[in-house]
Design a protein around this motif. Sequence first.
Motif, short mmCIF file in Angstrom:
data_model
loop_
_atom_site.label_atom_id
_atom_site.label_comp_id
_atom_site.label_asym_id
_atom_site.label_seq_id
_atom_site.Cartn_x
_atom_site.Cartn_y
_atom_site.Cartn_z
N TYR A 36 0.81 -1.21 0.00
CA TYR A 36 0.00 0.00 0.00
C TYR A 36 0.85 1.27 0.00
N SER A 37 2.00 1.22 0.64
CA SER A 37 2.85 2.42 0.67
C SER A 37 3.46 2.69 -0.70
N ASN A 38 3.65 1.66 -1.51
CA ASN A 38 4.17 1.86 -2.86
C ASN A 38 3.10 2.37 -3.81
N THR A 39 1.86 2.06 -3.53
CA THR A 39 0.78 2.59 -4.36
C THR A 39 0.36 3.99 -3.93
N ASN A 40 0.67 4.34 -2.66
CA ASN A 40 0.34 5.66 -2.14
C ASN A 40 1.52 6.16 -1.30
N PRO A 41 2.54 6.77 -1.93
CA PRO A 41 3.75 7.22 -1.22
C PRO A 41 3.48 8.19 -0.08
N ASN A 42 2.35 8.89 -0.11
CA ASN A 42 2.03 9.85 0.95
C ASN A 42 1.88 9.16 2.31
N LEU A 43 1.61 7.85 2.29
CA LEU A 43 1.45 7.12 3.55
C LEU A 43 2.75 7.03 4.33
N VAL A 44 3.87 7.10 3.64
CA VAL A 44 5.17 6.95 4.29
C VAL A 44 5.40 8.04 5.32
N ASP A 45 4.98 9.25 5.03
CA ASP A 45 5.20 10.37 5.95
C ASP A 45 4.38 10.24 7.23
N LYS A 46 3.33 9.41 7.19
CA LYS A 46 2.44 9.29 8.35
C LYS A 46 2.64 7.98 9.12
N ARG A 47 3.64 7.19 8.75
CA ARG A 47 3.74 5.84 9.31
C ARG A 47 4.03 5.82 10.80
N PHE A 48 4.70 6.86 11.34
CA PHE A 48 5.06 6.84 12.76
C PHE A 48 4.24 7.81 13.60
N ASN A 49 3.16 8.35 13.02
CA ASN A 49 2.35 9.24 13.85
C ASN A 49 1.55 8.41 14.86
N ARG A 50 1.04 9.06 15.86
CA ARG A 50 0.41 8.37 16.99
C ARG A 50 -0.77 7.52 16.55
N LYS A 51 -1.58 8.06 15.65
CA LYS A 51 -2.78 7.35 15.20
C LYS A 51 -2.42 6.03 14.51
N ASN A 52 -1.42 6.07 13.65
CA ASN A 52 -1.05 4.86 12.91
C ASN A 52 -0.35 3.84 13.79
N LEU A 53 0.44 4.31 14.74
CA LEU A 53 1.08 3.38 15.67
C LEU A 53 0.04 2.67 16.52
N LEU A 54 -0.97 3.42 16.97
CA LEU A 54 -2.04 2.82 17.76
C LEU A 54 -2.83 1.82 16.92
#
Length: 282
Positions: A36-54
């Motif tokens: 999914y990160s390769n189909t949507n590179p914008n996801l990479v910048d959000k991978r370590f935010n609190r919401k995604n970690l939870l």
Amino acid sequence: MITYLLLSLFIIANLGLLIFDTLAVLLSYSICWYEYSNTNPNLVDKRFNRKNLLLTITLIFPEIFFNFITLAAIPFGLFNRNNQTLQRGEAPVLLLHGLFVNQASWFWFKRQLRQQGFKNIITMNLSCWHSEEVLTELLAKKIDELRHQLGVNKVHLVGHSMGGMIARNYVQLRGGNDKVEHLICLGSPHHGSKLATFSVDPLGKLLIPGSDFLQRLNSATIPENIQMTNIYTKKDNMVLPNVNNHLSWGETIEFDGMGHTSLIYRKPVIDATIATLKKRAE
């Protein structure tokens, strides 16, 4: 001494199973993230935010737990037990499990159905080393046995993952639509999964996207006299990409925030299945 030895072996076996299970879940979600990160590179910048970690924690740990108890239950489902008392005149609910497990995976699901008044709940083993046609033939035989035994015309089918695909093969390609009242698929890879390329068994290879089996099944005539409900989760870690869970016909119920195996344990999914079965019975 023998007791301590057996206890030690039991602990070691379960520890090994837990490690294997944890690695398998982590690997499957890692591959999903890669895809999914390769189909949507914008996801990479959000991978370590609190919401995604939870979200990662709430997805991975329950999936590890449900996978572990499913795998640990396999020995209890190796043999068929025919001591169940069935009630004539009531259409049975036949549960079909997914790949690499057996009928024991339904132990919690069956318990919830019984608490809601369902009496004729049946399971059967589907070996991943047999072809889809052999398994479909076994399913057809089981359905006919139940129909004659209980004096009913139709049964309800609930299939998790590959179990749903065998059920579809039966109703769409093997003429079983007149014998099934309702088909419910839970997390079934209707258009395959990219993870199927890792499979070493004959049945798993059928789920490679674009396989002859999937093309035949998805181009088959849609049965008009059967109720179909497709239930899936947007965070399925085994069906990749997630859109392959989708089906162009029947009713759709979508969940989020849970993994593939969690579908047969989580209360919202079981409640939706029960509500669907009861609605069709009215």
